[in-house]
Design an enzyme around this catalytic site. Structure first.
Site: not given
Length: 522
Positions: A209, A215, A269-270, A355, A386, A513
């Site tokens: 955005k 990152e 964002g999510r 979040e 398993h 951050k």
């Protein structure tokens, strides 16, 4: 009008639930089913070809009625109306929350700051369709005149987890393009992706955005430098596009202005895979399938908005989680899709849920003294059987589980699919009913192992009475996956409203951050 800020623990319904819990914690699922032959149907909801069975939870009709009272008393219906109308319910950031508008086929205007956002959404969808078709058809050419063969999505968090999960989940519907995802700032990860690529035939989609996310921009610059070992700066525009609201930074990077897709402040964002953030989805499976994904979500939106709470899937799922979390004190929830395609779904839902509802301060700005967001984890069946299912069956922790299954296989391997679904049903049944001492005694006797009864009996007992909910679809399609994601989005909303927290900010994410930047500067 703002949301009603109601401490749930101070409501009459919560007090009644607290009193009722002393009875409910004694419930045995075996007994509940024996007493009520219609229990399974009584506690099932249907939506199109989806069946949600929540009968294997520690509830009776009395429990459900009290939970529904809690939803009413905390003004959930009013909050849902404000949510869909575009009121600024993300109060701490002074924003509306309108990912639902991205998948709406209705012509009814939705206003943000007095302006209808529907025309912008439609324009962006048309742009995505045109662009996707051009790349998929081979008309979009790289700097040497070759068509694109690979797509790389460069993002992090919501700009990665949603698109990555959907692209992986809908691999059956993929076209000739191969998709890759770069998210971690780990240079080794980036190197391994680049090692598989040809710069002449790769298209990079940078999703940020602000176009400043550390990152994402670090990875984008590393990839751009790699690309420029084979090409010139002028060629960047043929191989890099952006999804961003910072047009100036994207242009400075070398991206053509007409290849910048918008991001809006009213989409978190999510919850953004439905927007241009989903460009890599549209490229991977084609725009028509991307639109079906949106249509599936919209079907759940309409259901959430209009269905009475007793037949409302996200509301019921949210209330059941509150019942488990706040009264039975379960700390975690397992998400178990019985499809290898959906192995990334639990990770995606970790972000979406944790979040959103990982908050310890309520909407009045006060510290809460009750549990909020649960810890989400899981994996794909039958692998999980398993791995960690032993703890669910015989461990000391109460872990509610959601089982997501599909009646039909995609590739037609019916024998294997029958075995997969036999395991799906068996795990649900085993968790609910367990295996008693009498069953084990008979089993050992039948197998001529009576001499081992005293030694083995206590270790083989599974007490059962472990809660689970099943979501059963006809088939894994773009539409059904859209429904799954939207169901959990609205479950998140339901829980956040009842817990009296703000689900749509994430200030806790920012602290790490800020410290990382300070440490790097030092």
């Amino acid at each position: 009008m703002p949301l009603h800020n109601i401490n749930p623990t101070q409501t009459e319904a919560w007090k009644k639930l607290t009193d009722h819990f002393s009875e409910a914690e004694q419930y045995e699922l075996k007994t509940l089913f024996r007493k009520d032959k219609d229990r399974k149907e009584r506690f099932s909801i249907y939506l199109n070809k989806l069946k949600v069975d929540f009968s294997k939870n520690h509830i009776t009709q009395k429990t459900l009625n009290l939970l529904l009272e809690l939803a009413e008393e905390t003004k959930l219906k009013d909050a849902i109306d404000k949510f869909f109308l575009g009121e600024k319910i993300n109060v701490t950031e002074d924003r509306a929350v309108l990912h639902t508008a991205l998948r709406s086929n209705s012509d009814t205007p939705i206003l943000v700051d007095g302006k209808d956002i529907k025309p912008k959404i439609k324009t962006t969808l048309r742009k995505m369709k045109t662009f996707s078709n051009k790349v998929i058809s081979g008309k979009w050419k790289g700097f040497t005149g070759k068509p694109i063969t690979d797509i790389v999505n460069i993002g992090v968090g919501g700009s990665d987890l949603g698109p990555s999960m959907v692209v992986e989940g809908l691999q059956f519907y993929k076209n000739r393009l191969t998709s890759h995802f770069v998210s971690n700032i780990d240079g080794d990860h980036v190197f391994e992706i680049l090692n598989k690529l040809n710069p002449e035939t790769t298209l990079f989609v940078i999703v940020s955005k602000s176009f400043l996310t550390d990152e994402t921009i670090t990875n984008a610059n590393t990839i751009r430098n790699w690309f420029l070992k084979s090409a010139i700066v002028f060629d960047v525009a043929k191989h890099f596009v952006a999804v961003s609201s910072n047009i100036e930074e994207a242009i400075n990077f070398g991206i053509d202005k007409k290849n910048i897709f918008p991001m809006w402040s009213w989409v978190g964002g999510r919850f953004s895979l439905w927007s241009a953030v989903g460009l890599s989805i549209s490229l991977s499976i084609g725009y028509d399938n991307f639109k079906e994904l949106l249509n599936g979500a919209e079907e759940v939106d309409n259901h959430f908005k209009t269905a009475s709470f007793d037949k409302n899937i996200p509301v019921i799922l949210g209330l059941l989680s509150i019942w488990s979390n706040n009264f039975f004190k379960s700390q975690t929830e397992a998400i178990l899709p019985y499809s290898q395609y959906l192995y990334k779904l639990p990770t995606y839902l970790q972000q979406a849920i944790m979040e959103s509802n990982g908050k310890g301060v309520d909407r009045n700005g006060l510290e809460v003294d009750y549990q909020t967001g649960g810890i989400i984890w899981g994996g794909a069946g039958t692998d999980v059987q398993h791995a960690f299912m032993q703890l669910l069956h015989q461990g000391t922790k109460l872990i509610p589980a959601d089982f997501i299954g599909f009646e039909e296989s995609l590739h037609g391997l019916t024998d294997q699919h029958k075995k997969l679904m036999a395991n799906y049903y068996a795990q649900i049944e085993a968790l609910a009913y367990g295996k008693s001492k009498q069953d084990i005694h008979l089993e050992l006797k039948t197998n001529n192992k009576l001499h081992k009864i005293n030694k083995l009996l206590p270790y083989k007992v599974c007490v059962g009475n472990r809660p689970s909910t099943s979501l059963l679809f006809k088939k894994l399609t773009p539409k059904s996956l859209g429904m799954i994601v939207a169901i959990y989005e609205h479950k998140i909303f339901t829980q956040g409203i009842i817990w009296n927290i703000y689900s749509f900010d994430q200030f806790g994410v920012e602290l790490g951050k800020e410290l990382a930047k300070k440490i790097l500067d030092d």
